[in-house]
Enzyme design. Structure first.
Site, PDB file in Angstrom:
ATOM      1  N   GLU A 117      10.391   1.764  10.187  1.00  0.00           N
ATOM      2  CA  GLU A 117      11.427   2.752   9.873  1.00  0.00           C
ATOM      3  C   GLU A 117      10.758   4.106  10.037  1.00  0.00           C
ATOM      4  OE1 GLU A 117      13.229   5.322   8.765  1.00  0.00           O
ATOM      5  OE2 GLU A 117      13.365   4.765   6.647  1.00  0.00           O
ATOM      6  N   CYS A 133      14.270  10.900   5.855  1.00  0.00           N
ATOM      7  CA  CYS A 133      14.316  10.451   7.254  1.00  0.00           C
ATOM      8  C   CYS A 133      15.717  10.484   7.831  1.00  0.00           C
ATOM      9  CB  CYS A 133      13.723   9.054   7.363  1.00  0.00           C
ATOM     10  SG  CYS A 133      14.437   7.907   6.199  1.00  0.00           S
ATOM     11  N   GLU A 156      11.280  16.157  14.170  1.00  0.00           N
ATOM     12  CA  GLU A 156      11.557  15.980  12.741  1.00  0.00           C
ATOM     13  C   GLU A 156      10.703  16.990  11.964  1.00  0.00           C
ATOM     14  OE1 GLU A 156      10.208  12.253  10.941  1.00  0.00           O
ATOM     15  OE2 GLU A 156      12.141  12.130   9.950  1.00  0.00           O
ATOM     16  N   LYS A 172       0.853  -1.192   0.000  1.00  0.00           N
ATOM     17  CA  LYS A 172       0.000   0.000   0.000  1.00  0.00           C
ATOM     18  C   LYS A 172       0.892   1.247   0.000  1.00  0.00           C
ATOM     19  CE  LYS A 172      -1.452   3.162   2.704  1.00  0.00           C
ATOM     20  NZ  LYS A 172      -1.659   4.286   1.819  1.00  0.00           N
TER      21      LYS A 172
HETATM   22  P1  TAP Z   1       2.320   8.731   7.793  1.00  0.00           P
HETATM   23  O1  TAP Z   1       0.943   9.153   8.123  1.00  0.00           O
HETATM   24  O2  TAP Z   1       3.075   7.936   8.783  1.00  0.00           O
HETATM   25  O3  TAP Z   1       2.215   7.940   6.391  1.00  0.00           O
HETATM   26  C1  TAP Z   1       3.040   6.879   5.998  1.00  0.00           C
HETATM   27  C2  TAP Z   1       2.203   5.757   5.389  1.00  0.00           C
HETATM   28  O4  TAP Z   1       1.335   5.218   6.396  1.00  0.00           O
HETATM   29  C3  TAP Z   1       1.282   6.187   4.253  1.00  0.00           C
HETATM   30  O5  TAP Z   1       1.165   5.143   3.315  1.00  0.00           O
HETATM   31  C4  TAP Z   1      -0.028   6.401   4.973  1.00  0.00           C
HETATM   32  O6  TAP Z   1      -1.157   6.315   4.119  1.00  0.00           O
HETATM   33  C5  TAP Z   1      -0.022   5.256   5.960  1.00  0.00           C
HETATM   34  N1  TAP Z   1      -0.894   5.432   7.116  1.00  0.00           N
HETATM   35  C6  TAP Z   1      -1.463   6.575   7.599  1.00  0.00           C
HETATM   36  N2  TAP Z   1      -2.221   6.300   8.672  1.00  0.00           N
HETATM   37  C7  TAP Z   1      -2.153   4.957   8.878  1.00  0.00           C
HETATM   38  C8  TAP Z   1      -2.721   4.070   9.831  1.00  0.00           C
HETATM   39  N3  TAP Z   1      -3.521   4.501  10.794  1.00  0.00           N
HETATM   40  N4  TAP Z   1      -2.416   2.764   9.756  1.00  0.00           N
HETATM   41  C9  TAP Z   1      -1.587   2.304   8.803  1.00  0.00           C
HETATM   42  N5  TAP Z   1      -1.035   3.087   7.853  1.00  0.00           N
HETATM   43  C10 TAP Z   1      -1.307   4.408   7.894  1.00  0.00           C
HETATM   44  O7  TAP Z   1       3.193   9.980   7.421  1.00  0.00           O
HETATM   45  P2  TAP Z   1       2.675  11.374   6.788  1.00  0.00           P
HETATM   46  O8  TAP Z   1       1.438  11.882   7.468  1.00  0.00           O
HETATM   47  O9  TAP Z   1       2.589  11.193   5.362  1.00  0.00           O
HETATM   48  O10 TAP Z   1       3.853  12.334   7.219  1.00  0.00           O
HETATM   49  C11 TAP Z   1       3.854  12.916   8.520  1.00  0.00           C
HETATM   50  C12 TAP Z   1       5.243  13.028   9.076  1.00  0.00           C
HETATM   51  O11 TAP Z   1       5.828  11.739   9.163  1.00  0.00           O
HETATM   52  C13 TAP Z   1       6.217  13.813   8.213  1.00  0.00           C
HETATM   53  O12 TAP Z   1       6.125  15.165   8.395  1.00  0.00           O
HETATM   54  C14 TAP Z   1       7.533  13.234   8.656  1.00  0.00           C
HETATM   55  O13 TAP Z   1       7.971  13.865   9.833  1.00  0.00           O
HETATM   56  C15 TAP Z   1       7.201  11.804   8.954  1.00  0.00           C
HETATM   57  N6  TAP Z   1       7.543  10.913   7.823  1.00  0.00           N
HETATM   58  C16 TAP Z   1       8.598  10.111   7.983  1.00  0.00           C
HETATM   59  C17 TAP Z   1       8.972   9.306   6.935  1.00  0.00           C
HETATM   60  C18 TAP Z   1      10.124   8.403   7.110  1.00  0.00           C
HETATM   61  S1  TAP Z   1      10.936   7.922   5.808  1.00  0.00           S
HETATM   62  N7  TAP Z   1      10.454   7.943   8.259  1.00  0.00           N
HETATM   63  C19 TAP Z   1       8.296   9.327   5.728  1.00  0.00           C
HETATM   64  C20 TAP Z   1       7.192  10.155   5.592  1.00  0.00           C
HETATM   65  C21 TAP Z   1       6.839  10.941   6.661  1.00  0.00           C
HETATM   66  P3  TAP Z   1      -1.791   7.610   3.389  1.00  0.00           P
HETATM   67  O14 TAP Z   1      -0.815   8.710   3.533  1.00  0.00           O
HETATM   68  O15 TAP Z   1      -2.002   7.155   2.002  1.00  0.00           O
HETATM   69  O16 TAP Z   1      -3.071   7.873   4.101  1.00  0.00           O
END
Ligand code: TAP
Length: 473
Positions: free
Chosen positions: A245, A279, A378, A170
């Site tokens: 991660e 990250c 972060e 996903k």
């Molecule tokens: P997340 O919400 O953690 O999204 C990452 C993945 O998890 C997406 O595929 C998302 O789906 C999914 N997801 C969201 N809610 C979920 C749930 N309840 N159960 C299972 N999967 C779920 O990150 P974000 O909101 O995009 O970003 C927020 C912050 O996270 C960023 O500002 C950054 O600080 C951090 N972040 C860290 C990383 C790494 S590489 N560590 C990467 C991205 C973001 P959808 O988005 O499709 O709903």
């Protein structure tokens, strides 16, 4: 327009059982570039069933068959190179050179490295009094974020295929198109039916569904700490394995004998590449008090080497991925000013002439105290903090005074000091000076940066169970 209203389940593109769709926006133009279907729990159940059905034969494929599969994928991935680069530039807004040299390149390396790591990998080991076998962990659910549309999903899939584990993937709703190209590649090279399934959808439905599904044995997630924690809670209901991660706030320690301009260039490059949405980015730069002025001058000198602008042009920094991410970054820049940090360059608002698109100004704060919110959280944008130190012990203590432990960086010349700092940083990966990337090296975090390791043979181990056999013939 890219309209992909189907999921890939059991070797076929199939209609979604629901009617909900989501538009995908190009962050550089703020225009809709396509639409995806949002999957339902029913779609997910079908994908899990397909993976379960594929498990008995896929988990028994030989090492040679898996190496061939991974090599075929890498070759077909290369054939789709231009399309992958173009797609990532459109959906993520990363400049074309970054889409090619970082995103495309990382995806390719994960598939070819997994094939390479498999060559010397032993699934059965005679250890004298007993034999150890390594079996596929089972049906694996992969949840990936938007910041690296090919890297994270590719390392997970490559390791899963190397271990003989069928998957349900996903990707993030914000950047789903690169994963669709990957799916087409798997279809073309003949990944066995049911061994790869793609269900697009929201985190709250498909992501949550994967982490709580009774028939998914292992969940590998990359993303935010808050969601990682939820995934662990859901998986704990059935004692399922998880790999997480979860990001970081990594230190870059500049030693007294470092080349100040090189170190400043590295510091800026960390917040410039992928607009700082990385990250493992170094976002706390620890500088000897005696070098503060020269380092700040060097930052201002090298900054123009990283132009912000249209990702289709010759720029290094594109927009942030979304309006939401732009708002988050702005609020951290405001917070830094409220906390009393000094704005050396950048600030709130958009760079001159870039009103359309989610562009943020590369921002460097100095006079930062490690306790400030901007030093501890972060930000995931082009924002960094310069913190001064007086002794090596203090630099090490500041490096580790954080809940994260994904990466660390150290710049300098004296080998003993470099080795001391590198071995003292509590993080999963430490890079000294301009050391080259190595896709065979394990990647993952200490502390709240996560659980488990990806990449190379350590990544493959993550998708294996260890079985002891006593009296094996
Ligand atoms: P997340 O919400 O953690 O999204 C990452 C993945 O998890 C997406 O595929 C998302 O789906 C999914 N997801 C969201 N809610 C979920 C749930 N309840 N159960 C299972 N999967 C779920 O990150 P974000 O909101 O995009 O970003 C927020 C912050 O996270 C960023 O500002 C950054 O600080 C951090 N972040 C860290 C990383 C790494 S590489 N560590 C990467 C991205 C973001 P959808 O988005 O499709 O709903």
């Amino acid at each position: 327009m890219r309209n992909y209203l189907k999921h890939y389940i059991n070797g076929e593109w199939v209609e979604s059982t629901g009617n909900e769709t989501e538009d995908v926006i190009n962050p550089a133009t703020e225009e809709v570039i396509g639409t995806i279907s949002l999957g339902t729990k029913e779609d997910l159940d079908k994908a899990v069933q397909a993976a379960r059905d594929a498990f008995p034969s896929f988990s028994q494929t030989s090492k040679e068959e898996r190496i061939k599969l991974l090599e075929d994928i890498a070759a077909e991935y290369e054939n789709r190179k231009e399309e992958i680069i173009e797609t990532i530039t459109e959906e993520l807004g990363s400049p074309k050179s970054i889409s090619e040299n970082v995103h495309y390149m990382m995806g390719y390396n994960h598939f070819s490295q997994a094939a390479e790591s498999l060559r010397d990998f032993s699934f059965i080991e005679d250890r004298g009094g007993h034999t150890v076998m390594k079996d596929s962990v089972g049906v694996s659910g992969l949840i990936t974020p938007w910041n690296f549309p090919t890297n994270q999903i590719s390392t997970k899939i490559a390791s899963a295929f190397a271990s003989g584990s069928p998957v349900i993937a996903k990707p993030a709703e914000l950047t789903p198109f690169a994963a669709i190209i990957l799916t087409e590649i798997f279809d073309k090279v003949g990944v066995p039916k049911g061994a790869f399934n793609l269900v697009n959808g929201s985190g709250s439905v498909i992501g949550d569904g994967i982490s709580s599904h009774p028939d998914i044995d292992f969940v590998s997630f990359t993303g935010s700490g808050a969601v990682g924690q939820k995934i662990m809670e859901n998986a704990s209901e059935r004692i399922a394995n998880v790999a997480l991660e979860l990001g970081g706030k990594s230190p870059l320690v500049v030693l007294e004998d470092a080349d100040v301009e090189k170190a400043a260039r590295a510091a800026v490059s960390h917040i410039a590449t992928n607009s700082g949405q990385v990250c493992s980015a170094a976002t706390r730069v620890l500088v000897p008090s005696s070098m503060k002025d020269s380092f700040e001058e060097a930052i201002k000198k090298v900054l123009p080497e990283f132009p912000v602008g249209d990702p289709q042009g010759d720029n290094h920094i594109g927009p942030l991925v979304s309006q939401k991410q732009w708002d988050t970054v702005q609020s951290y820049i405001e917070k830094g000013q409220e906390e009393g940090a000094t704005l050396l360059v950048g600030g709130t608002g958009k760079p001159d002439g870039l009103d359309k698109g989610y562009y943020a100004k590369p921002t460097v704060f100095t006079d930062v105290n490690n306790d400030m919110v901007i030093a501890q959280e972060e930000i995931f944008g082009p924002v960094t903090c310069v913190i001064t130190y007086d002794t090596i012990e203090e630099a090490i203590q500041l490096s580790n005074d954080i809940k994260y432990g994904l990466a660390g960086y150290v710049f300098g010349e004296d080998e003993q000091t470099l080795a001391k700092v590198a071995s003292s940083i509590r993080a999963g990966r430490v890079k000294i000076n301009d050391a080259e990337a190595d896709f065979a090296a394990p990647f993952g975090g200490y502390k709240q940066s996560g659980i488990g390791r990806e990449w190379g043979d350590y990544g493959i181990e993550e998708y294996l169970e260890v079985k002891t056999v006593l009296g094996y013939p």
